[in-house]
Design an enzyme around this catalytic site. Structure first.
Site, PDB file in Angstrom:
ATOM      1  N   LYS A   1     -10.512  -0.440  10.616  1.00 18.52           N
ATOM      2  CA  LYS A   1     -10.644  -1.654   9.808  1.00 18.52           C
ATOM      3  C   LYS A   1     -10.939  -2.875  10.674  1.00 18.52           C
ATOM      4  O   LYS A   1     -10.937  -4.007  10.204  1.00 18.52           O
ATOM      5  CB  LYS A   1      -9.359  -1.886   8.995  1.00 18.52           C
ATOM      6  CG  LYS A   1      -9.118  -0.835   7.908  1.00 18.52           C
ATOM      7  CD  LYS A   1      -8.028  -1.284   6.958  1.00 18.52           C
ATOM      8  CE  LYS A   1      -7.368  -0.156   6.216  1.00 18.52           C
ATOM      9  NZ  LYS A   1      -8.185   0.464   5.179  1.00 18.52           N
TER      10      LYS A   1
ATOM     11  N   GLN B   1      -4.400  -5.117   7.151  1.00 19.55           N
ATOM     12  CA  GLN B   1      -5.355  -6.107   6.640  1.00 19.55           C
ATOM     13  C   GLN B   1      -5.257  -7.451   7.366  1.00 19.55           C
ATOM     14  O   GLN B   1      -5.955  -8.388   7.004  1.00 19.55           O
ATOM     15  CB  GLN B   1      -5.156  -6.321   5.133  1.00 19.55           C
ATOM     16  CG  GLN B   1      -5.351  -5.078   4.285  1.00 19.55           C
ATOM     17  CD  GLN B   1      -6.776  -4.554   4.279  1.00 19.55           C
ATOM     18  OE1 GLN B   1      -7.713  -5.252   4.662  1.00 19.55           O
ATOM     19  NE2 GLN B   1      -6.950  -3.317   3.859  1.00 19.55           N
TER      20      GLN B   1
ATOM     21  N   CYS C   1      -4.739   2.428  -3.627  1.00 24.76           N
ATOM     22  CA  CYS C   1      -3.503   2.985  -3.055  1.00 24.76           C
ATOM     23  C   CYS C   1      -2.339   2.031  -3.255  1.00 24.76           C
ATOM     24  O   CYS C   1      -1.493   1.872  -2.361  1.00 24.76           O
ATOM     25  CB  CYS C   1      -3.674   3.322  -1.573  1.00 24.76           C
ATOM     26  SG  CYS C   1      -4.959   4.512  -1.263  1.00 24.76           S
TER      27      CYS C   1
ATOM     28  N   HIS D   1       0.875  -1.182   0.000  1.00 29.53           N
ATOM     29  CA  HIS D   1       0.000   0.000   0.000  1.00 29.53           C
ATOM     30  C   HIS D   1       0.909   1.229   0.000  1.00 29.53           C
ATOM     31  O   HIS D   1       2.012   1.178   0.564  1.00 29.53           O
ATOM     32  CB  HIS D   1      -0.832  -0.060   1.285  1.00 29.53           C
ATOM     33  CG  HIS D   1      -1.913   0.972   1.399  1.00 29.53           C
ATOM     34  ND1 HIS D   1      -1.655   2.283   1.713  1.00 29.53           N
ATOM     35  CD2 HIS D   1      -3.256   0.870   1.269  1.00 29.53           C
ATOM     36  CE1 HIS D   1      -2.804   2.939   1.765  1.00 29.53           C
ATOM     37  NE2 HIS D   1      -3.793   2.113   1.496  1.00 29.53           N
TER      38      HIS D   1
ATOM     39  N   ASP E   1       3.129  -4.070   8.116  1.00 31.09           N
ATOM     40  CA  ASP E   1       1.876  -3.355   7.910  1.00 31.09           C
ATOM     41  C   ASP E   1       0.751  -4.366   8.159  1.00 31.09           C
ATOM     42  O   ASP E   1       0.493  -5.232   7.321  1.00 31.09           O
ATOM     43  CB  ASP E   1       1.841  -2.808   6.477  1.00 31.09           C
ATOM     44  CG  ASP E   1       0.472  -2.272   6.080  1.00 31.09           C
ATOM     45  OD1 ASP E   1      -0.462  -2.323   6.906  1.00 31.09           O
ATOM     46  OD2 ASP E   1       0.344  -1.793   4.939  1.00 31.09           O
TER      47      ASP E   1
END
Lengths: 142, 408
Positions: free
Chosen positions: B227, B204, B365, B124, B201
């Site tokens: 999220k 997700q 993104c 991302h 990261d």
């Protein structure tokens, strides 16, 4: 909600059978624009002869609205003076935001339904912004 | 098999009862942001109506209550990811701010010319641009682990790039486009052996699977509250305590200092030195409520459910004519990117919306990943605990309607 309000037949036709798609060999002006929120891109090649848009081509990729709008715009401005072409691009943008009556817009008028979908207005105006950049000497060239 | 009792939780999310254009809302955009259960909404309302005050400053009753709630939220999040102490949890605005904090506060301080930062083409923008910029500032070089043909990172590909010069390996745990699950523990072992630190990261992954930072092998982990059923504007940077101690603050101001005179200042301890200014207190309280909600449901169960939906959707769409799906077939997380032949993703999403189906369309993104895929953009359906098999039926139906609409 009726999708047909946005996707009028004329729009789908221009999307499937784009007019003036491609490149010019020696364009007077060439402008590329990106729509960074969706990744759409458009390039306009403009041939100016004696102050007239004698030829124009567009290329790039994008949604049906941006591609149909580019196709319609090339038809509307071909053969017009640079000033008239610029006026058409500007008239279309204010027509889309509901502030002006359409003037010499031709098929572009079919895009009026897009005004109900604010997130798509920038798709419909991408080619117009590119043309403004190409023809308005007061705007920085890319 | 679908987890029926889990899908029943739909009733916990008031927005899912709202019809869209006369249709049942089928929300397939949870990778962008998830919907909020009533308990999270209530937690924020309760904070503002009963406990609101600034934190870490005053001695009055409300300030004590607000401070306790805020610090309890830190503990709740620390437990959720297996942090060794609550101070390892830094509250930020979200994953983007967390990753920028590592790039500014840690990378800027320790990178030297010729050092290497390793990333991948699936990142991302928020896990790419901070490293591009850190490389520019420090003279370090950015290196990419190339993807295999279906968009996975193999250990061989990682081994080809991670080496003596590597100082930082920054990777997404789960791709926000491809649904790929990256082998972080194995790559972390490789990176640590090379003397590098590992930045993950987790935007997700943390919402979708049980996470233990020690097992993951991460040195820093970034994720967002919104999220994972929490409010927007609150996120987390977890870091190993010694690394956080070594890192510099990047936001100067109130409550991040120890002593200040006219010319100089010294910093507060971790984590306060990174939390200059009044933090998003209600957001932290809401995030803690979200964590408790997810824990009650069970992260293992959520993981099985969303992976099952992602893989089922992959198979169903893969079998359709005129539809391309991206990423690996197995395992595939609950994020599915796809395209309908000759229909731009924006037009796909517009038809979907007219049917009450919310998906994302665009480059997500991740423009370098779009370049790798050779497409300008894609449509993306993403699943969470409130989605069901029935939603996949609606997804398939919506694709058929899209094809019909644009090929008349």
């Amino acid at each position: 909600m009726n999708l047909d309000d946005m996707y009028r037949e004329t729009i789908l036709d221009h999307n499937q059978n784009p007019r003036n798609r491609g490149h010019l060999e020696n364009p007077t002006k060439s402008v590329g624009l990106l729509n960074p929120t969706c990744g759409d891109e458009i390039a306009l090649d403009v041939q100016l002869d004696a102050g007239k848009v004698s030829d124009i081509r567009f290329s790039g990729q994008g949604c049906s609205i941006s591609m149909a709008s580019a196709s319609m715009l090339t038809e509307a401005v071909k053969g017009k003076s640079a000033e008239e072409a610029l006026a058409i691009a500007r008239n279309f943008k204010s027509f889309l935001t509901g502030t002006t009556e359409p003037e010499n817009l031709g098929d572009l008028e079919a895009l009026h339904g897009v005004s109900q979908f604010p997130s798509r207005v920038k798709c419909a105006t991408l080619a117009h912004n590119a043309l403004e950049k190409a023809l308005d000497d007061n705007q920085p060239q890319t | 098999m679908m987890d029926v009792a889990l899908v029943d939780l739909k009733k916990d999310f008031p927005i899912l009862a709202r019809p869209i254009h006369g249709h049942r809302l089928v929300y397939l955009d949870s990778a962008a942001t998830t919907q909020k259960p009533q308990v999270v909404i209530d937690a924020e309302v309760d904070f503002y109506s009963q406990h609101n005050a600034n934190v870490l400053r005053s001695v009055h009753t409300l300030a004590e209550e607000a401070t306790t709630l805020f610090q309890n939220a830190r503990q709740t999040v620390a437990r959720f990811v297996g942090a060794s102490r609550p101070e390892e949890i830094v509250f930020t605005r979200g994953t983007t701010e967390s990753l920028n904090l590592v790039a500014r506060g840690f990378a800027d301080k320790f990178l030297k010319p010729g050092d290497e930062i390793v990333v991948s083409p699936m990142e991302h923008h928020s896990n790419l641009i901070p490293w591009q910029q850190a490389a520019r500032r420090t003279g370090a070089n950015l290196r990419f682990i190339e993807l295999d043909p279906v968009g996975q990172i193999t250990l061989e590909a990682a081994r080809a790039v991670i080496g003596d010069k590597t100082r930082i390996v920054a990777l997404s745990h789960v791709s926000n486009v491809l649904g790929t699950v990256n082998p972080i523990p194995e790559i972390a072992e490789m990176a640590h052996a090379a003397g590098a630190i590992v930045v993950v990261d987790g935007a997700q992954s943390v919402p979708h699977q049980p996470i233990n930072v020690a097992q993951l092998g991460a040195d820093f982990l970034a994720f967002s509250g919104h999220k994972m059923c929490g409010p927007t504007g609150i996120g987390v940077l977890w870091g190993r305590y010694p690394l956080l101690e070594e890192s510099d603050p990047v936001m100067y101001g109130g409550e991040m200092i120890s002593f200040v005179d006219r010319e100089t200042a010294t910093w507060a301890d971790v984590p306060e030195k990174f939390e200059g200014g009044t933090p998003n207190i209600a957001g932290a309280v809401g995030l803690a409520a979200a964590v408790r909600y997810l824990d009650d449901v069970g992260m293992e169960r959520i993981h099985r459910h969303t992976t099952n939906l992602g893989e089922q959707a992959f198979d169903r769409l893969h079998a359709m004519s005129g539809v391309s799906v991206y990423g690996p077939q197995r395992p595939h997380s609950g994020v599915l990117a796809f395209n309908v032949d000759q229909v731009h993703p924006h037009d796909v999403a517009q038809v979907f919306d007219s049917l009450g189906v919310a998906i994302r369309a665009g480059h997500h993104c991740a423009q370098p990943l779009m370049q790798w895929l050779g497409v300008g953009s894609t449509a993306r359906a993403s699943f969470y605990l409130y989605n069901s098999d029935q939603d996949i039926d609606v997804l398939v139906h919506a694709i058929e309607e899209t094809k019909r609409y644009f090929r008349r």
